[in-house]
Design an enzyme around this catalytic site. Structure first.
Site, PDB file in Angstrom:
ATOM      1  N   SER A 553     -12.340 -32.195 -13.218  1.00  0.00           N
ATOM      2  CA  SER A 553     -13.448 -32.635 -14.061  1.00  0.00           C
ATOM      3  C   SER A 553     -14.766 -32.192 -13.457  1.00  0.00           C
ATOM      4  O   SER A 553     -14.877 -31.992 -12.239  1.00  0.00           O
ATOM      5  CB  SER A 553     -13.445 -34.161 -14.190  1.00  0.00           C
ATOM      6  OG  SER A 553     -14.622 -34.635 -14.805  1.00  0.00           O
ATOM      7  N   TYR A 566     -13.117 -43.030 -11.084  1.00  0.00           N
ATOM      8  CA  TYR A 566     -12.719 -41.791 -11.776  1.00  0.00           C
ATOM      9  C   TYR A 566     -13.232 -40.567 -11.024  1.00  0.00           C
ATOM     10  O   TYR A 566     -12.478 -39.626 -10.742  1.00  0.00           O
ATOM     11  CB  TYR A 566     -13.266 -41.813 -13.200  1.00  0.00           C
ATOM     12  CG  TYR A 566     -12.964 -40.566 -14.012  1.00  0.00           C
ATOM     13  CD1 TYR A 566     -11.727 -40.396 -14.607  1.00  0.00           C
ATOM     14  CD2 TYR A 566     -13.929 -39.573 -14.188  1.00  0.00           C
ATOM     15  CE1 TYR A 566     -11.449 -39.267 -15.362  1.00  0.00           C
ATOM     16  CE2 TYR A 566     -13.665 -38.445 -14.940  1.00  0.00           C
ATOM     17  CZ  TYR A 566     -12.425 -38.285 -15.523  1.00  0.00           C
ATOM     18  OH  TYR A 566     -12.154 -37.170 -16.262  1.00  0.00           O
TER      19      TYR A 566
END
Length: 676
Positions: A553, A566
């Site tokens: 990501s 996350y």
């Protein structure tokens, strides 16, 4: 007349081809003769419709028929140069075409055209080939059928074989068909129904005779019982990647595993080494199975380490023997040797591994060897199995007509022969990636915690020859091991892993619980590690290299609010890419990552609450979140799952074959996330 003739021919072909007792996949052919109006003269012209080259009777369509002018075809007898030059006659079939001619005529076209009957079937039934390959087959044919079915000695398919059968029929008006020595059967009739009935009469009569008169246990006594089912599957899964790698020495192959009762019984019996060494006989069989299989000569309970050593030895010996076979028979004009690896590997107690350029080819090769086992059983029950001579097998295998057929095949797609394993494949990026990899030729294992979603994506991709759905919880070592075991048993191994499974809980530091932290790290950091570790074991056994791709990501390098768990998990994944690239490079395994951002559409993560939270953080409606993300990028474009899938293909499709340890941003341009 034309429509009725074609409709009846297709009906008959489908009926015969639907039953594997009648003929093998893509084996045999059927024809019908009738009249149509010649568009040039307006007169009636007699035509023949016959299954074209490469078609399958069970699924035949009108587009798969070759259409020829019968009188022109039969006039070729006046220019036939004889058996030594009969290959030239195949090109002559093009001059017999009616209109555009339909499908390419097969080598058996002459057989159908020269036999004076309105309808002709040529089939490869196991029982018929058993008689055709039995010692004393000619006498057996007389004993079984009387004069109703005649014997034709082995001759390679072609124009002369058609002349031979036509002459026999003309001289024996009461005959309904022939047994073709070493090959199969041919039957004829005045109507489609009569032809079909006669084909079935020959097949069922042979089956009954073998059952009633054949000796019991033709493969000899049982030497070694098959392993219990669970142990058998575990040993197959352990050995399959190694064997696949060995059988991909010349060209990468996909595998298929067969452990049917026929195979396990054959391999448990005393006579299987002798019979396997004789090879298959019907040309349709050995063109797909090669001249003979590789047979492991150890008991089923042999320690695995000893089995591995012996398989390596046998594979080296097989290659030497195959090269010697080629050199014994090759002449100045023979095509180059295509590869010396076996297509069939037999492991007593375990089963059969078969290989091909794709899953369907590998599966069909295994099916053909099961046909060969049935043939050997029938022939041994009657008298003894006597396949055609090795020199004749070579003439078929390295026939220039077969070589020309290979040259006509389309170029393989970039990921052909690759087996991909995609986690989180049931939705979003994972589903888009599975679709792209399948479109580029890969076999795809769609792995997801939601089996229903995985099954939906796999069904969309095609049959089990293309895609397999498996349930996997990437936080569980046992579930990962089982999922990869299923992938290996389905396709022979794994070459390309996409670590995509993920989730996100968007919370501030003070709101983030230890359970939130553990869950996200378990799924993404720990899950990716476990999947990569188990996949690497398979890839190392295959010794063919491989690809691990991490869907990380933008957040692995960019610090944003309210996502500490996350972002930290994604940073862990990103560093795994670098660590594993360094460690696995010596094995030819490349490890790369992709850093997406703002992939909202179709995303399971965004649909599960992350999207609503992010929208609240940024003060925009949730349905406008994708547009919001797009406007904050340099390119002002929304990132879709298909863009991530394209990046996966770019990394694995061949053009970046020397790239490892790379992270590719796919975020439409986020300057703060530029890699440094």
């Amino acid at each position: 007349m034309t429509g009725t003739t074609v409709t009846e021919l297709l009906r008959r072909a489908h009926a015969l081809g639907a039953d594997p007792r009648n003929t093998n996949y893509a084996g045999g052919n059927a024809s019908a003769k009738g009249t149509a109006t010649d568009p040039v003269t307006g007169d009636d012209v007699e035509l023949m419709w016959v299954k074209g080259s490469g078609g399958d009777l069970g699924t035949l369509t009108e587009a798969g028929l070759a259409v020829l002018r019968l009188a022109t075809l039969r006039s070729l007898t006046r220019v036939y140069p004889g058996p030594e030059r009969e290959d030239e006659m195949v090109a002559a079939f093009d001059h017999c075409a009616f209109g555009k001619g339909g499908a390419a005529p097969s080598i058996d076209t002459a057989m159908h055209g020269l036999v004076d009957a309105a309808h002709v079937d040529h089939l490869h039934p196991d029982a018929g080939i058993a008689v055709a390959t039995a010692d004393g087959g000619e006498e057996l044919t007389r004993r079984i059928f009387g004069g109703r079915v005649l014997w034709v000695p082995w001759r390679r398919p072609g124009f002369q074989l058609g002349l031979d059968i036509a002459a026999l029929k003309d001289a024996n008006p009461g005959a309904i068909g022939v047994i073709l020595g070493g090959h199969g059967i041919t039957a004829w009739g005045d109507t489609g129904e009569e032809c079909e009935a006669r084909s079935l009469e020959i097949i069922r009569t042979a089956e009954r005779y073998i059952a009633e008169h054949g000796r019991p246990e033709p493969f000899g006594p049982v030497l070694h019982r098959p392993l219990p089912e669970r142990e058998r599957a575990e040993r197959a899964a352990t050995l399959f990647p190694l064997v696949r790698g060995l059988c991909s020495t010349d060209a990468r192959q996909v595998g298929h595993y067969t452990a049917t009762p026929e195979v396990l019984d054959f391999l448990s019996r005393a006579e299987h080494p002798r019979l396997a060494a004789l090879g298959t006989s019907c040309p349709d069989h050995f063109l797909r199975t090669k001249v003979a299989p590789l047979v492991l000569d150890l008991p089923p309970d042999t320690p695995l380490a000893d089995v591995v050593t012996r398989l390596r030895e046998l594979h080296a010996a097989y290659r030497e023997d195959y090269r010697a076979y080629y050199e014994r028979h090759a002449g100045p004009g023979s095509p180059a040797m295509r590869g010396a690896d076996p297509a069939i590997v037999l492991l007593p107690g375990v089963g059969m591994f078969s290989f091909g350029k794709d899953k369907q080819t590998a599966r069909v090769a295994g099916e053909f060897y099961v046909n060969a086992i049935n043939v050997m059983r029938g022939a041994e029950a009657l008298s003894g199995y006597r396949p055609i001579e090795e020199s004749e097998k070579f003439r078929i295998e390295y026939w220039e007509l077969e070589e020309a057929k290979l040259r006509r095949l389309p170029k393989p797609r970039p990921l052909a022969t690759r087996v991909a394993f995609v986690t989180g494949g049931g939705s979003g990026i994972g589903a888009a990636t599975a679709r792209r990899l399948a479109a580029e030729g890969a076999c795809v294992v769609v792995a997801d915690r939601d089996l229903g979603s995985a099954e939906k994506v796999a069904a969309e991709l095609g049959t089990a020859d293309v895609a397999l759905a498996v349930e996997v919880d990437v936080t569980s070592e046992e579930r990962i091991t089982e999922a990869l075991r299923r992938a290996v048993l389905a396709y022979g191994g794994v070459d390309l892993v996409v670590n995509n499974a993920g989730l996100s809980l968007s919370r501030s530091l003070l709101e983030t619980t230890a359970a939130d932290w553990d869950l996200q790290h378990d799924v993404m950091a720990r899950g990716s590690f476990l999947v990569s570790r188990e996949a690497a074991r398979v890839m190392m056994d295959q010794a063919m290299g491989g690809d691990l791709v991490y869907i990380s990501s933008k957040n692995s390098v960019f610090a944003g609010p309210n996502n500490v768990a996350y972002g930290a998990a994604k940073a862990d994944q990103a560093h795994q890419v670098r660590l594993l690239a360094a460690e696995l490079g010596p094995y030819g395994i490349r490890v790369n990552g992709i850093n997406p951002d703002g992939v909202v559409r179709g995303s399971g993560i965004f649909a599960s609450g992350w999207g609503a939270n992010r929208a609240a953080v940024y003060g925009v409606p949730e349905e406008r979140l994708g547009e919001f993300y797009a406007q904050r990028t340099l390119l002002k474009r929304e990132v879709l799952p298909e863009h991530i899938a394209a990046a996966v293909f770019a990394l694995t499709g061949g053009d970046l074959s020397l790239t490892t340890g790379l992270h590719i941003p796919v975020d439409a341009g986020v300057a703060a996330a530029f890699l440094r």
